[in-house]
Motif scaffolding. Structure first.
Motif, PDB file in Angstrom:
ATOM      1  N   ARG A   1      -4.415   6.409 -15.174  1.00 57.08           N
ATOM      2  CA  ARG A   1      -5.131   5.632 -14.158  1.00 57.08           C
ATOM      3  C   ARG A   1      -4.148   4.658 -13.508  1.00 57.08           C
ATOM      4  NH1 ARG A   1      -9.969   5.648 -12.495  1.00 57.08           N
ATOM      5  NH2 ARG A   1     -10.999   3.859 -11.503  1.00 57.08           N
ATOM      6  N   PHE A   2      -3.993   4.768 -12.193  1.00 56.56           N
ATOM      7  CA  PHE A   2      -3.066   3.900 -11.463  1.00 56.56           C
ATOM      8  C   PHE A   2      -3.700   3.455 -10.151  1.00 56.56           C
ATOM      9  CE2 PHE A   2       0.341   3.409  -8.257  1.00 56.56           C
ATOM     10  CZ  PHE A   2       1.009   2.332  -8.824  1.00 56.56           C
ATOM     11  N   ASN A   3      -3.701   2.153  -9.931  1.00 58.67           N
ATOM     12  CA  ASN A   3      -4.223   1.574  -8.689  1.00 58.67           C
ATOM     13  C   ASN A   3      -5.675   1.999  -8.423  1.00 58.67           C
ATOM     14  OD1 ASN A   3      -3.967  -0.071  -6.421  1.00 58.67           O
ATOM     15  ND2 ASN A   3      -3.263   1.611  -5.115  1.00 58.67           N
ATOM     16  N   GLY A   4      -6.461   2.065  -9.521  1.00 53.74           N
ATOM     17  CA  GLY A   4      -7.882   2.368  -9.381  1.00 53.74           C
ATOM     18  C   GLY A   4      -8.225   3.838  -9.292  1.00 53.74           C
ATOM     19  N   ASN A   5      -7.215   4.716  -9.368  1.00 49.72           N
ATOM     20  CA  ASN A   5      -7.462   6.162  -9.264  1.00 49.72           C
ATOM     21  C   ASN A   5      -6.832   6.891 -10.448  1.00 49.72           C
ATOM     22  OD1 ASN A   5      -8.698   6.104  -6.578  1.00 49.72           O
ATOM     23  ND2 ASN A   5      -6.662   5.516  -5.867  1.00 49.72           N
TER      24      ASN A   5
ATOM     25  N   PHE B   1       2.599   1.659  -3.423  1.00 54.35           N
ATOM     26  CA  PHE B   1       1.696   2.175  -4.462  1.00 54.35           C
ATOM     27  C   PHE B   1       1.412   3.667  -4.250  1.00 54.35           C
ATOM     28  CE2 PHE B   1      -0.269  -2.276  -5.201  1.00 54.35           C
ATOM     29  CZ  PHE B   1       0.784  -2.598  -6.046  1.00 54.35           C
TER      30      PHE B   1
ATOM     31  N   LYS C   1       0.827  -1.202   0.000  1.00 57.28           N
ATOM     32  CA  LYS C   1       0.000   0.000   0.000  1.00 57.28           C
ATOM     33  C   LYS C   1       0.864   1.257   0.000  1.00 57.28           C
ATOM     34  CE  LYS C   1      -3.737   2.367   2.441  1.00 57.28           C
ATOM     35  NZ  LYS C   1      -4.620   2.388   3.635  1.00 57.28           N
TER      36      LYS C   1
ATOM     37  N   ASP D   1       2.584  -7.269 -11.824  1.00 59.78           N
ATOM     38  CA  ASP D   1       1.274  -6.918 -11.278  1.00 59.78           C
ATOM     39  C   ASP D   1       0.521  -6.027 -12.280  1.00 59.78           C
ATOM     40  OD1 ASP D   1      -0.893  -5.809  -9.747  1.00 59.78           O
ATOM     41  OD2 ASP D   1       0.199  -6.355  -7.937  1.00 59.78           O
ATOM     42  N   THR D   2      -0.748  -6.344 -12.503  1.00 66.22           N
ATOM     43  CA  THR D   2      -1.543  -5.600 -13.493  1.00 66.22           C
ATOM     44  C   THR D   2      -1.710  -4.123 -13.123  1.00 66.22           C
ATOM     45  OG1 THR D   2      -3.554  -6.336 -12.353  1.00 66.22           O
ATOM     46  CG2 THR D   2      -2.846  -7.612 -14.263  1.00 66.22           C
ATOM     47  N   VAL D   3      -1.434  -3.777 -11.854  1.00 66.20           N
ATOM     48  CA  VAL D   3      -1.556  -2.378 -11.446  1.00 66.20           C
ATOM     49  C   VAL D   3      -0.586  -1.488 -12.223  1.00 66.20           C
ATOM     50  CG1 VAL D   3       0.139  -2.400  -9.566  1.00 66.20           C
ATOM     51  CG2 VAL D   3      -1.860  -0.909  -9.388  1.00 66.20           C
ATOM     52  N   TYR D   4       0.511  -2.088 -12.723  1.00 67.18           N
ATOM     53  CA  TYR D   4       1.513  -1.310 -13.468  1.00 67.18           C
ATOM     54  C   TYR D   4       1.180  -1.189 -14.958  1.00 67.18           C
ATOM     55  CZ  TYR D   4       4.342  -2.091  -9.281  1.00 67.18           C
ATOM     56  OH  TYR D   4       4.798  -2.140  -7.990  1.00 67.18           O
ATOM     57  N   SER D   5       0.146  -1.894 -15.426  1.00 69.02           N
ATOM     58  CA  SER D   5      -0.164  -1.926 -16.867  1.00 69.02           C
ATOM     59  C   SER D   5      -0.367  -0.543 -17.484  1.00 69.02           C
ATOM     60  CB  SER D   5      -1.386  -2.808 -17.114  1.00 69.02           C
ATOM     61  OG  SER D   5      -1.097  -4.144 -16.791  1.00 69.02           O
TER      62      SER D   5
END
Length: 337
Positions: A165-169, A120, A117, A143-147
């Motif tokens: 858009r990164f980590n849902g934000n 990120f 957390k 990790d798909t968060v870096y896509s």
């Protein structure tokens, strides 16, 4: 001339070893001959896409002084995709840290779950502030968060701000932001999309590459005066090239300020042009001297090839012994269990 080979080299060769690159380059040259495409007979990527001054700056920052590492630095410098270093010996990673010393923020791809957390959140702030960061210890998946970052999927919102858009934000995105990836895996098997989205660069040390590196170090120790003479000429060339760049800026500025009908009467402009010509002549003289010294240096370096070969063999024998020992321990544990 040769730009087609350089383009192919930079686009496709970076994940491969030095020997494979040579074979591929030779095949491309054969095709160029077959279809009468002009190229330099003595082609090398470093002479087309770089210069001795820039290469010296890289080696001073810790880049190994062998052909493959210099090619890697050029491909890192030119390709616009974010890089992923295949770097089990950490030579490329150390060079990267030296290049951006004091500016590079380090994160771990294999960090503990409880630290993710905070990591990120830190990366989210880096996106806004335009920081440089490296993600170390990348495995065979990411990790798909870096896509969105890997894809460089930026967009402009209704207010005109550049965002990602990164980590849902949705985060503001600074154009100065850069991201680097490194892995210690010696032979990773990445999916095809990795090669499309990332600039994968192979820094793995091979026996031939290590011979070049050791040869450079041995020559530096044994023939320091010749090494320093060549180094001084390259440093002078770098200083003079900086002067020429300043002269060019100054000349363009003065040309813009002076009315066309008074250019011939502009004493300051004429003096600047004369100074530039003097420095340009000195650069040409230094380049000729550097070519001669390079020939002498290469002849002297060849005397130490056997020393470098033995050092390289010793390194890989010890490395293989360590791997064998680790394998013995693993098998022993399995047998006991």
């Amino acid at each position: 001339r040769s730009i087609i080979i350089s383009s192919l080299f930079i686009s496709y060769f970076s994940p491969f070893s030095g020997s494979y690159r040579k074979d591929a380059q030779s095949s491309i040259m054969d095709l160029c001959r077959k279809y009468n495409i002009p190229f330099s007979r003595n082609y090398s990527l470093d002479t087309i896409m770089s210069d001795p001054v820039e290469i010296r700056q890289w080696t001073m920052k810790g880049l190994p002084n062998d052909a493959v590492s210099i090619e890697n630095a050029i491909m890192f410098n030119i390709n616009q995709k974010y890089p992923l270093f295949i770097d089990p010996q950490l030579q490329g990673t150390q060079w990267l840290k030296n290049m951006y010393k004091g500016k590079l923020i380090i994160y771990k791809a294999d960090c503990k779950e409880e630290n993710l957390k905070a990591q990120f959140e830190g990366i989210g702030n880096d996106l806004i502030q335009g920081n440089l960061y490296v993600l170390e210890n990348v495995g065979e998946t990411l990790d798909t968060v870096y896509s969105p970052i890997v894809n460089q999927s930026t967009f402009t919102d209704d207010s005109g701000l550049l965002k990602i858009r990164f980590n849902g934000n949705d985060k503001e995105f600074s154009p100065s932001f850069k991201m680097f990836f490194t892995t210690k895996l010696a032979n990773p098997h990445y999916p095809p999309e990795f090669y499309i989205k990332l600039n994968i660069i192979n820094f793995t040390v091979t026996q031939s590459g290590l011979i070049e590196q050791l040869l450079s170090e041995v020559f530096k120790c044994e023939r320091r005066e010749k090494y320093e003479q060549r180094d001084k000429i390259i440093a002078d060339m770098g200083r003079m090239n900086d002067q020429l760049a300043e002269f060019s800026k100054d000349i363009l500025k003065k040309l813009a300020e002076i009315p066309q009908d008074k250019i011939l009467d502009a004493v300051e402009l004429i003096e600047t042009l004369e100074e530039e010509q003097v420095v340009s002549n000195e650069v040409n003289i230094n380049m000729k001297n550097n070519i001669e010294i390079e020939k002498e240096t290469n002849a002297l370096r060849n005397e130490y090839v056997p020393v470098a070969q033995r050092g390289s063999i010793l390194f890989f024998v010890v490395a293989d012994m360590c791997r064998s020992r680790s394998e013995e321990r693993r098998v022993g544990k399995e047998c006991r269990s």
